[in-house]
Design a protein around this motif. Sequence first.
Motif, PDB file in Angstrom:
ATOM      1  N   GLU A  63       0.849  -1.202   0.000  1.00  0.00           N
ATOM      2  CA  GLU A  63       0.000   0.000   0.000  1.00  0.00           C
ATOM      3  C   GLU A  63       0.881   1.248   0.000  1.00  0.00           C
ATOM      4  OE1 GLU A  63      -3.271   0.636   0.091  1.00  0.00           O
ATOM      5  OE2 GLU A  63      -4.228  -1.279   0.558  1.00  0.00           O
ATOM      6  N   ASN A  64       0.524   2.209  -0.836  1.00  0.00           N
ATOM      7  CA  ASN A  64       1.242   3.478  -0.878  1.00  0.00           C
ATOM      8  C   ASN A  64       0.797   4.345   0.301  1.00  0.00           C
ATOM      9  OD1 ASN A  64       2.517   5.858  -1.461  1.00  0.00           O
ATOM     10  ND2 ASN A  64       1.375   6.278  -3.337  1.00  0.00           N
ATOM     11  N   LEU A  65       1.710   4.590   1.253  1.00  0.00           N
ATOM     12  CA  LEU A  65       1.349   5.378   2.418  1.00  0.00           C
ATOM     13  C   LEU A  65       1.265   6.869   2.123  1.00  0.00           C
ATOM     14  CD1 LEU A  65       3.351   3.871   5.446  1.00  0.00           C
ATOM     15  CD2 LEU A  65       0.915   3.664   4.936  1.00  0.00           C
ATOM     16  N   LEU A  66       1.988   7.318   1.110  1.00  0.00           N
ATOM     17  CA  LEU A  66       2.088   8.760   0.890  1.00  0.00           C
ATOM     18  C   LEU A  66       0.773   9.404   0.474  1.00  0.00           C
ATOM     19  CD1 LEU A  66       5.604   9.130  -0.772  1.00  0.00           C
ATOM     20  CD2 LEU A  66       4.948   9.442   1.619  1.00  0.00           C
ATOM     21  N   GLU A  71      -5.155   9.833   9.609  1.00  0.00           N
ATOM     22  CA  GLU A  71      -6.183   8.972  10.202  1.00  0.00           C
ATOM     23  C   GLU A  71      -6.242   7.604   9.543  1.00  0.00           C
ATOM     24  OE1 GLU A  71      -6.817  13.135  10.963  1.00  0.00           O
ATOM     25  OE2 GLU A  71      -6.728  12.063   9.042  1.00  0.00           O
ATOM     26  N   GLN A  72      -5.881   7.526   8.279  1.00  0.00           N
ATOM     27  CA  GLN A  72      -5.965   6.253   7.561  1.00  0.00           C
ATOM     28  C   GLN A  72      -4.818   5.305   7.909  1.00  0.00           C
ATOM     29  OE1 GLN A  72      -6.171   8.087   3.612  1.00  0.00           O
ATOM     30  NE2 GLN A  72      -8.136   7.068   3.270  1.00  0.00           N
ATOM     31  N   ARG A  73      -3.687   5.830   8.322  1.00  0.00           N
ATOM     32  CA  ARG A  73      -2.507   4.971   8.493  1.00  0.00           C
ATOM     33  C   ARG A  73      -2.654   3.940   9.610  1.00  0.00           C
ATOM     34  NH1 ARG A  73       2.418   8.631   5.970  1.00  0.00           N
ATOM     35  NH2 ARG A  73       1.019   9.829   4.611  1.00  0.00           N
ATOM     36  N   PRO A  74      -3.230   4.284  10.759  1.00  0.00           N
ATOM     37  CA  PRO A  74      -3.477   3.219  11.738  1.00  0.00           C
ATOM     38  C   PRO A  74      -4.416   2.141  11.213  1.00  0.00           C
ATOM     39  CG  PRO A  74      -3.588   5.361  12.790  1.00  0.00           C
ATOM     40  CD  PRO A  74      -3.534   5.610  11.314  1.00  0.00           C
ATOM     41  N   ARG A  75      -5.370   2.517  10.373  1.00  0.00           N
ATOM     42  CA  ARG A  75      -6.309   1.536   9.821  1.00  0.00           C
ATOM     43  C   ARG A  75      -5.609   0.565   8.862  1.00  0.00           C
ATOM     44  NH1 ARG A  75     -11.465   3.075  11.135  1.00  0.00           N
ATOM     45  NH2 ARG A  75     -11.683   5.249  11.823  1.00  0.00           N
ATOM     46  N   LEU A  76      -4.454   0.963   8.351  1.00  0.00           N
ATOM     47  CA  LEU A  76      -3.669   0.070   7.491  1.00  0.00           C
ATOM     48  C   LEU A  76      -2.784  -0.864   8.307  1.00  0.00           C
ATOM     49  CD1 LEU A  76      -2.595   2.535   4.647  1.00  0.00           C
ATOM     50  CD2 LEU A  76      -4.323   0.735   4.530  1.00  0.00           C
ATOM     51  N   GLY A  77      -2.779  -0.676   9.628  1.00  0.00           N
ATOM     52  CA  GLY A  77      -2.040  -1.595  10.480  1.00  0.00           C
ATOM     53  C   GLY A  77      -0.757  -1.040  11.057  1.00  0.00           C
ATOM     54  N   VAL A  78      -0.717   0.268  11.318  1.00  0.00           N
ATOM     55  CA  VAL A  78       0.470   0.877  11.913  1.00  0.00           C
ATOM     56  C   VAL A  78       0.142   1.347  13.325  1.00  0.00           C
ATOM     57  CG1 VAL A  78       2.288   2.604  11.685  1.00  0.00           C
ATOM     58  CG2 VAL A  78       1.185   1.680   9.634  1.00  0.00           C
TER      59      VAL A  78
END
Length: 231
Positions: A63-66, A71-78
């Motif tokens: 997944e491209n984090l940039l 708010e979305q980054r914790p939902r991606l598992g961070v």
Amino acid sequence: MLKIEALNQFYGQSHTLWDVDLHVPEGQCTVLMGRNGVGKTTLLQCIMGHHAVKSGSMMLAGENLLNKSVEQRPRLGVGYVPQGRQIFPLLSVEENLEIGLPVRARGDRKIPEYIFDLFPVLNDMLHRRGGDLSGGQQQQLAIGRALVVNPKLLILDEPTEGIQPNVVSEIGDIIRKLNREMGLTVLLVEQKLPFARKVGDRFCILDRGRHVAEGEMTALNDALVKEYLTV
């Protein structure tokens, strides 16, 4: 798991990170090292979206984090444990832990029991205000709060800073357990060399905003320590 390539970041006109590369393999503990002020925390905050990135790429499990919001980054598992812990002092331990629950899947929004198995003191002090805990207990709370989001990558920024030695050892044991027994990928900023060697599989060294060395922890030799890590 996490792959960063040629990342550049600026504070105004000041170029702080220069073409930084960082590879965090899945299932391993990677230790980000370097003297004070070389850009370690800045890099973590770029990963979490708190600082804008000028150029480069940042991929998490494909997944491209940039192009993802903070708010979305914790939902991606961070999961992120910031420097200084940054717990909410007027909220109870339970309320601090519950902050991460909305990130979890619907129908699974309760504090995982294994967090209390890892940190029994949090269960004992569930209704005590976070600000009333000792520094070591607050660090355990900060780690527990990050685990609530059910991360696949746990990022910790100097978790041993200002912590009494016996709790430092406990935190090291917990990081090893999360990583080696539970399979959680870990990215850790740490300046205490014995602690880094204890928990880390790999290292990456920054110097003046640049990536200067990386490899298996066994390759962190005296020459690298003298050149880039000693004060």
